[in-house]
Structures are given as C-alpha cells and as structure tokens.
Design a protein around this motif. Structure first.
Motif, PDB file in Angstrom:
ATOM      1  N   ALA A 136     -19.806  -5.631 -17.835  1.00 22.40           N
ATOM      2  CA  ALA A 136     -20.779  -6.322 -18.699  1.00 22.40           C
ATOM      3  C   ALA A 136     -21.665  -7.460 -17.854  1.00 22.40           C
ATOM      4  O   ALA A 136     -22.712  -7.814 -18.195  1.00 22.40           O
ATOM      5  CB  ALA A 136     -19.949  -7.145 -19.616  1.00 22.40           C
ATOM      6  N   THR A 137     -21.090  -7.843 -16.801  1.00 17.05           N
ATOM      7  CA  THR A 137     -21.601  -8.984 -15.936  1.00 17.05           C
ATOM      8  C   THR A 137     -22.177  -8.669 -14.595  1.00 17.05           C
ATOM      9  O   THR A 137     -22.966  -9.305 -14.011  1.00 17.05           O
ATOM     10  CB  THR A 137     -20.942 -10.327 -16.070  1.00 17.05           C
ATOM     11  OG1 THR A 137     -19.790  -9.854 -15.362  1.00 17.05           O
ATOM     12  CG2 THR A 137     -20.609 -10.712 -17.489  1.00 17.05           C
ATOM     13  N   GLY A 138     -21.656  -7.684 -14.075  1.00 18.64           N
ATOM     14  CA  GLY A 138     -21.705  -7.257 -12.520  1.00 18.64           C
ATOM     15  C   GLY A 138     -20.986  -8.129 -11.793  1.00 18.64           C
ATOM     16  O   GLY A 138     -21.023  -7.925 -10.447  1.00 18.64           O
ATOM     17  N   ALA A 139     -20.065  -8.890 -11.974  1.00 16.76           N
ATOM     18  CA  ALA A 139     -19.318  -9.834 -11.330  1.00 16.76           C
ATOM     19  C   ALA A 139     -18.309  -9.297 -10.687  1.00 16.76           C
ATOM     20  O   ALA A 139     -17.676  -8.420 -11.117  1.00 16.76           O
ATOM     21  CB  ALA A 139     -18.977 -10.989 -12.324  1.00 16.76           C
ATOM     22  N   VAL A 140     -18.294  -9.655  -9.482  1.00 17.95           N
ATOM     23  CA  VAL A 140     -17.138  -8.724  -8.594  1.00 17.95           C
ATOM     24  C   VAL A 140     -15.514  -9.330  -8.890  1.00 17.95           C
ATOM     25  O   VAL A 140     -15.582 -10.690  -8.797  1.00 17.95           O
ATOM     26  CB  VAL A 140     -17.596  -9.051  -7.052  1.00 17.95           C
ATOM     27  CG1 VAL A 140     -16.369  -8.467  -6.191  1.00 17.95           C
ATOM     28  CG2 VAL A 140     -18.720  -8.481  -6.667  1.00 17.95           C
ATOM     29  N   VAL A 141     -14.710  -8.630  -9.346  1.00 20.24           N
ATOM     30  CA  VAL A 141     -13.293  -8.982  -9.623  1.00 20.24           C
ATOM     31  C   VAL A 141     -12.607  -8.801  -8.172  1.00 20.24           C
ATOM     32  O   VAL A 141     -11.863  -9.558  -8.136  1.00 20.24           O
ATOM     33  CB  VAL A 141     -12.892  -8.070 -10.560  1.00 20.24           C
ATOM     34  CG1 VAL A 141     -11.555  -8.290 -10.946  1.00 20.24           C
ATOM     35  CG2 VAL A 141     -13.757  -8.169 -12.130  1.00 20.24           C
ATOM     36  N   MET A 142     -12.648  -7.728  -7.687  1.00 19.83           N
ATOM     37  CA  MET A 142     -12.099  -7.604  -6.202  1.00 19.83           C
ATOM     38  C   MET A 142     -12.861  -6.969  -5.400  1.00 19.83           C
ATOM     39  O   MET A 142     -13.478  -6.003  -5.624  1.00 19.83           O
ATOM     40  CB  MET A 142     -10.506  -7.238  -6.409  1.00 19.83           C
ATOM     41  CG  MET A 142     -10.406  -5.804  -7.140  1.00 19.83           C
ATOM     42  SD  MET A 142      -8.759  -5.392  -7.107  1.00 19.83           S
ATOM     43  CE  MET A 142      -8.261  -6.649  -8.519  1.00 19.83           C
ATOM     44  N   GLN A 143     -12.372  -6.800  -3.931  1.00 22.15           N
ATOM     45  CA  GLN A 143     -13.309  -6.196  -2.898  1.00 22.15           C
ATOM     46  C   GLN A 143     -12.071  -5.583  -2.122  1.00 22.15           C
ATOM     47  O   GLN A 143     -10.872  -5.874  -2.017  1.00 22.15           O
ATOM     48  CB  GLN A 143     -13.887  -7.135  -2.030  1.00 22.15           C
ATOM     49  CG  GLN A 143     -15.232  -7.825  -2.552  1.00 22.15           C
ATOM     50  CD  GLN A 143     -15.793  -8.849  -1.910  1.00 22.15           C
ATOM     51  OE1 GLN A 143     -15.149  -9.991  -1.856  1.00 22.15           O
ATOM     52  NE2 GLN A 143     -16.854  -8.624  -1.302  1.00 22.15           N
ATOM     53  N   TYR A 144     -12.336  -4.389  -1.624  1.00 23.44           N
ATOM     54  CA  TYR A 144     -11.313  -3.513  -0.753  1.00 23.44           C
ATOM     55  C   TYR A 144     -11.501  -4.358   0.745  1.00 23.44           C
ATOM     56  O   TYR A 144     -12.383  -4.195   1.462  1.00 23.44           O
ATOM     57  CB  TYR A 144     -12.132  -2.193  -0.533  1.00 23.44           C
ATOM     58  CG  TYR A 144     -11.346  -1.336   0.558  1.00 23.44           C
ATOM     59  CD1 TYR A 144      -9.881  -1.167   0.317  1.00 23.44           C
ATOM     60  CD2 TYR A 144     -11.909  -1.011   1.546  1.00 23.44           C
ATOM     61  CE1 TYR A 144      -9.117  -0.553   1.363  1.00 23.44           C
ATOM     62  CE2 TYR A 144     -11.221  -0.126   2.529  1.00 23.44           C
ATOM     63  CZ  TYR A 144      -9.709   0.188   2.325  1.00 23.44           C
ATOM     64  OH  TYR A 144      -9.428   0.951   3.443  1.00 23.44           O
TER      65      TYR A 144
END
Length: 258
Positions: A136-144
């Motif tokens: 919905a927002t494009g916000a990053v929740v977590m990264q590898y």
C-alpha cells in the motif's frame, strides 16, 4: 545496538592540553589514551583522569571526530554490498569494518579506505537488494541480510524473515520446518497471537505476531521485490566512515571502533 567510532585529536600528542593532575598517562594496549595504572587501588585517580580528559582541550573528550556508523544490520548490508561489488575493488573497506565492537583502523589504512569510499559512492549499480515491502505504501518492512540468513523476527515458536525466494516462517525445531513461504501475500491478525496469511487463494494460520506490527495498523498486503542499489543508497554509512577516515588521515591517529 550498533557500531560507533571516534578519532582522537592531536592535542595531547602535541602538548596542547592542560596538565593532567595524575600520572602516568599514555596509550594503552587497546589504543586508548588512558591512565596507566590498574583500576583496583586507583579508582579515585582514574576518576580524576576521566574528568581531566573531558575538558583538557577544545575537543570534547579529546575526539577530533565521533560518529554513529550504523546499526549492525546496516553494517552487514554494506559488507554484503562490498562483496557483491567485488571485494578486490575495495579491499581496504572490506577489511576495515569489524565484526564486533572494538579494535581500531590505523591511519595508513584509513587513507586507503577513504579513497575507496569515494570510488564506492560513484558506483552506479552496486547490487540487487531483496526487500519485503508494504504494497500500500511501498515502505520497506525488512531486508535480506545474508549474514543473518534473512532472519529478522523471532518468537518462542517461530522465526521469520526474507530471502531471494520470498518471505518465510520457520518453526524452532532442529532442523526447522517451513510453516509458510510466499513472495506476495495478505495478512490478518487473529485472536490469540495468531496471523492468517493468504497467498493467492490459500490460507495459512501461524502462531506469531503480525509482520510489520510496529505500523498502525500492520500492513495488509506485502510483497518481496528486488531493487537495484547504487553507491548513493549507502550514504547512511559511507558519509560517517568518510568523516572518520578523513579525521584519521588529518591527525595520524587511528579510527577507534566501539
């Protein structure tokens, strides 16, 4: 929790400080300016030294530069990017960053690392980074983060994260069993600390907290994407490292990690 660093000024070396009321003062085996007396039996003298050091010259705590480098996830992502870009291109940087708090980077190596930082910042495409985002927002929740095997969430009965194959949830068995995996899915919190995941037309319920629960409310739709990253995307760590290395070169003193 993260990596911090500082570089001493030259005031003590150049005789520009106020006189220290306790002696002897020198560089200890770990590279710190210290009162060279054991702590036991000399506690009052050490407190006097600490108070002197805080105000002995115009630099706060005798530090020419002091920086919060990054949290440890940011350090690992930068190390991961260096490997992807080719450690042979940035050998001083690859060797400079510590794996734990402590240690130092000598000024001669800081000079080489400073040149490599400038070169790294100019790289147009460093690596492809895997991220879990809120659709919905494009916000990053977590990264590898390769060093963490992609894991970012931990609970009594689960561990979860993201890797190039998608978002995943594992149980805590040995070896772990995959409870859920998908590259695009919906989530809905359920009573009793459970989450319903809906990838496509299927439904999986897992005993865990919601992904990205720090949001209000947590994301309803999530997806894994791969995004190309340039040197500019790592300014969060390149810039503090650049200031530290520049101070090290200017003073001849090492970068002290802590």
């Amino acid at each position: 929790m993260g990596l911090d660093a500082f570089v001493y000024c030259r005031c003590w070396q150049d005789g520009l400080t106020t006189p220290c009321p306790v002696e002897p003062v020198g560089i200890d085996e770990e590279g710190y300016l210290a009162l060279l007396r054991p702590w036991e039996g000399n506690k009052a003298a050490h407190r006097t030294f600490d108070a002197w050091k805080a105000e002995a010259c115009p630099h706060k705590a005798m530090e020419q530069a002091s920086e919060h480098v990054s949290n440890w996830a940011g350090v690992r992502l930068f190390q991961q990017a260096l490997r992807a870009a080719g450690e042979h291109r940035f050998p001083a940087l690859a060797a400079a960053l510590p794996d734990v708090n402590g240690g130092f980077l000598p000024a001669d190596r800081a000079a080489v690392a400073l040149a490599e930082l400038d070169a790294f910042a100019d790289v147009v495409r460093v690596t492809d980074e895997v991220e879990l985002i809120d659709e919905a927002t494009g916000a990053v929740v977590m990264q590898y983060v390769e060093a963490y095997r992609g894991l970012f969430m931990f609970g009594p009965g689960f561990q979860a994260g993201v890797d190039p194959d998608g978002f995943f949830v594992l149980d805590r068995a040995d070896p772990p069993v995959t409870l859920f995996r998908a590259v695009r899915f919906g989530q809905r919190p359920l009573p009793g600390d459970r989450v319903e995941f809906t990838p496509g037309g299927t439904r999986t319920v897992v005993a865990m907290r919601s992904v990205g629960e720090h949001g209000e409310p947590p994301p309803e739709r999530l997806a894994v994407r791969t995004r190309s990253r340039s040197g500019d995307d790592f300014a969060y760590i390149v810039e503090p490292l650049r200031r530290l290395c520049a101070a090290s070169v200017a003073t001849g003193n090492p970068v002290m990690w802590y």
